[in-house]
Design an enzyme around this catalytic site. Sequence first.
Site, PDB file in Angstrom:
ATOM      1  CB  CYS A   3       7.228 -14.548 -15.734  1.00 43.86           C
ATOM      2  SG  CYS A   3       7.267 -13.366 -16.993  1.00 43.86           S
ATOM      3  NE  ARG A  38       5.103 -15.676  -9.013  1.00 43.92           N
ATOM      4  CZ  ARG A  38       6.217 -16.113  -8.341  1.00 43.92           C
ATOM      5  NH1 ARG A  38       5.702 -16.644  -7.144  1.00 43.92           N
ATOM      6  NH2 ARG A  38       7.404 -15.689  -8.544  1.00 43.92           N
ATOM      7  CD1 TRP A  73       3.472  -8.156 -14.697  1.00 42.76           C
ATOM      8  CD2 TRP A  73       5.587  -7.700 -15.276  1.00 42.76           C
ATOM      9  NE1 TRP A  73       3.420  -7.027 -14.130  1.00 42.76           N
ATOM     10  CE2 TRP A  73       4.917  -6.481 -14.605  1.00 42.76           C
ATOM     11  CE3 TRP A  73       6.906  -7.421 -15.347  1.00 42.76           C
ATOM     12  CZ2 TRP A  73       5.448  -5.348 -13.967  1.00 42.76           C
ATOM     13  CZ3 TRP A  73       7.352  -6.354 -15.068  1.00 42.76           C
ATOM     14  CH2 TRP A  73       6.729  -5.216 -14.124  1.00 42.76           C
ATOM     15  CG  ASN A  85       9.232 -17.473 -15.153  1.00 48.55           C
ATOM     16  OD1 ASN A  85       8.441 -17.322 -16.015  1.00 48.55           O
ATOM     17  ND2 ASN A  85       8.931 -17.901 -14.146  1.00 48.55           N
ATOM     18  N   GLY A  86      12.257 -14.425 -16.531  1.00 47.80           N
ATOM     19  CA  GLY A  86      13.624 -13.813 -16.456  1.00 47.80           C
ATOM     20  C   GLY A  86      13.837 -12.945 -17.759  1.00 47.80           C
ATOM     21  CD  GLU A 115       3.190  -0.025   2.596  1.00 50.91           C
ATOM     22  OE1 GLU A 115       4.078   0.265   1.957  1.00 50.91           O
ATOM     23  OE2 GLU A 115       2.481  -0.986   2.579  1.00 50.91           O
ATOM     24  CE  LYS A 174       0.059  -1.601   0.045  1.00 53.92           C
ATOM     25  NZ  LYS A 174       1.435  -2.349   0.334  1.00 53.92           N
ATOM     26  CD  GLU A 212       0.290  -1.801  -3.706  1.00 47.60           C
ATOM     27  OE1 GLU A 212       1.059  -2.524  -4.583  1.00 47.60           O
ATOM     28  OE2 GLU A 212       0.616  -1.524  -2.674  1.00 47.60           O
ATOM     29  CG  HIS A 255      10.059  23.390   2.592  1.00 45.63           C
ATOM     30  ND1 HIS A 255      10.392  24.767   2.976  1.00 45.63           N
ATOM     31  CD2 HIS A 255       9.655  22.939   4.018  1.00 45.63           C
ATOM     32  CE1 HIS A 255      10.771  24.738   4.190  1.00 45.63           C
ATOM     33  NE2 HIS A 255      10.310  23.825   4.892  1.00 45.63           N
ATOM     34  CE  LYS A 297       2.663 -10.844  -2.514  1.00 41.77           C
ATOM     35  NZ  LYS A 297       2.190  -9.496  -1.543  1.00 41.77           N
TER      36      LYS A 297
HETATM   37  C1  F6R Z   1       3.546  -3.367  -2.623  1.00 39.17           C
HETATM   38  C2  F6R Z   1       4.399  -4.547  -2.782  1.00 39.17           C
HETATM   39  C3  F6R Z   1       5.701  -4.112  -3.484  1.00 39.17           C
HETATM   40  C4  F6R Z   1       6.845  -5.070  -2.792  1.00 39.17           C
HETATM   41  C5  F6R Z   1       8.094  -4.750  -3.460  1.00 39.17           C
HETATM   42  C6  F6R Z   1       9.120  -5.853  -2.771  1.00 39.17           C
HETATM   43  O1  F6R Z   1       2.290  -3.556  -1.813  1.00 39.17           O
HETATM   44  O2  F6R Z   1       4.057  -5.428  -2.594  1.00 39.17           O
HETATM   45  O3  F6R Z   1       6.123  -2.879  -3.177  1.00 39.17           O
HETATM   46  O4  F6R Z   1       6.867  -4.863  -1.416  1.00 39.17           O
HETATM   47  O5  F6R Z   1       7.686  -5.285  -4.723  1.00 39.17           O
HETATM   48  O6  F6R Z   1       8.853  -7.027  -2.695  1.00 39.17           O
HETATM   49  P1  F6R Z   1       9.442  -7.938  -1.855  1.00 39.17           P
HETATM   50  O7  F6R Z   1       9.321  -7.548  -0.236  1.00 39.17           O
HETATM   51  O8  F6R Z   1       9.229  -9.363  -2.132  1.00 39.17           O
HETATM   52  O9  F6R Z   1      11.155  -7.962  -2.060  1.00 39.17           O
END
Ligand code: F6R
Length: 600
Positions: free
Chosen positions: A2, A27, A73, A99-100, A477, A481, A484, A500, A595
């Site tokens: 949000c 975000r 969100w 927000n929250g 990772e 990527k 997502e 396994h 984000k």
């Molecule tokens: C994936 C991504 C998320 C963040 C996670 C933590 O591409 O961006 O997995 O890494 O939400 O976010 P931060 O680093 O802002 O604490």
Amino acid sequence: MCGIVGYIGTEDAKEILLRGLEKLEYRGYDSAGIAVINDGGVSLFKEKGRIATLRDSVDENEQGTAGIGHTRWATHGAPSQVNAHPHQSNNDRYTIVHNGVIENYSQLRKEHLQNVELTSDTDTEIIVQLVEHFAKEGKSTEAAFRKTLSLLKGSYATALLDNEDPDTIYVGKNKSPLLVGLADGVNVVASDAMAMLQVTNEFVELMDEEVVIVKRDKVTIKTLDGLEVSRDSYIAELDASDIEKGTYPHYMLKEIDEQPYVIRNIITKYKDDNDTIKLDEDIREAVLDADRIYVIAAGTSYHAGLVGKQLIEKIANKPVETHIASEFLYNMPLLSEKPLFIFISQSGETADSRGVLVNIKELGHKSLTITNVPGSTLSREADYTLHTYAGPEIAVASTKAYTAQMAVLAILAVDTAHAGGVEMEFDPLQELAIVANAMETLTDQKESLEQVAREYLSVTRNCFFIGRAMDYHVCLEGALKLKEISYIQAEGFAGGELKHGTIALIEEGTPVIGLATQEHVNLSIRGNMKEVVSRGAYPCLISMEGFEDEGDAIVIPRVHEYLTPLVSVLPLQLISYYAALHRGCDVDKPRNLAKSVTVE
Ligand code: F6R
């Protein structure tokens, strides 16, 4: 997640609010709305879906010069027009964005709002109805707002309009970030400075449990008890051009390409005049003093933390545990006698990590945050901060922040080793310069990586990434990527663990991307690739110069073995990017994702 904007000035508020919300789109959100106030009252516009839809719905003739806006969100209540913010109290006097998460909203409803009919499923509506409730009891708006906030349990950043006073925005915050921006005869509100750089770069940071009465020519900060607080403003070191896409089709591609510059920037920032590492003495001592380091992070930052563990243990000979933030609180390990907590967070706002920080502070432990946003909550609340200097990361999928985090962790590891008298020949600044060049070689190979994405991932249902040692962490990772942004079911596995269980999932044509960039596991991971190929997998091996083999799909330039994750992740980022493009996905705004995840 949000986002909040607010504006009170002399210009067309609706346009400034909409532009502000557009800056927060990155975000992640599922609905959006604005409320504009003038002498005739409040005009409310809200829509499910994109801000472009909201923009179309806004009355062009709306002339108000103050208002608030929100991107939502969904947490409490599905994404819908009814649940979108702003929300209004039943007599329409008050309008709010929030927000929250309000944890005690049902209890507050029972205690104070039994006879009030609610229109939405949100926890937010409780706040605005409570303000109306207390105002009806005879309190001024400010007093009703403060009283309401003092009853809330949970997190909030909130902005309120009062129909009867078009010259004021009331804001308040607890745990969720919120800033007030200052300009001449104009003031603004934003959950992220980027949204309001269009008006000002001078901001005042709010602390938890503070309210601010924002007028055109005056900003008054108070505690929830009504005591005035004074605070200096600061200039946000953000250039509006840093958050533009330029000629790039997507932020993600721009940010992938920026990685060599980010690494060079980190070298400059952490180098002193003698070409050795420059680090705050207090941080050095805190790390040296610890008998064990606990790295806490989420998502991509957690993956950087897994590599960080390897780096600190191998280079500095200090034990490290890396934990998923959201699990740590509920499953806390036995702590050592003198732990140091390192929080890794691009945004510095992740609620799961903050939950751990609050807890370990109560236990009296020291903390260091590695973040891309130095003024963020995790940075402010930890004892020390190391900045990753990656510049604003706008794409939801994290790329340059990840490599920057690992670079800073490598610097920290070497500094700790030097300070602790550990003998070594690894010069991280020199080796990082080689990494930056290698990254450039890879970003120049977009065509062949696009080809790999087309060939392997255009139509597949799933994909596996396998690797050993640090390559395994990069596989986690790579898989994150890919899933997502392309929604392909992707999993990263340790090469040796495949047989396994996971190998049962390999079918004729299943893409398996293998990483072989660590010499000591090169042969064994190649063996694992043979195992999957003989069960029908479609293999794509990414190897490293010096021990490449015929048939390897991509050979990455040689870098020091400690730093291979910084380079081997690039082809995975680019392959994911092109896979998402080929499958028609919205690369920068993947579905359901945010984000900055500011709720637990
Ligand atoms: C994936 C991504 C998320 C963040 C996670 C933590 O591409 O961006 O997995 O890494 O939400 O976010 P931060 O680093 O802002 O604490």
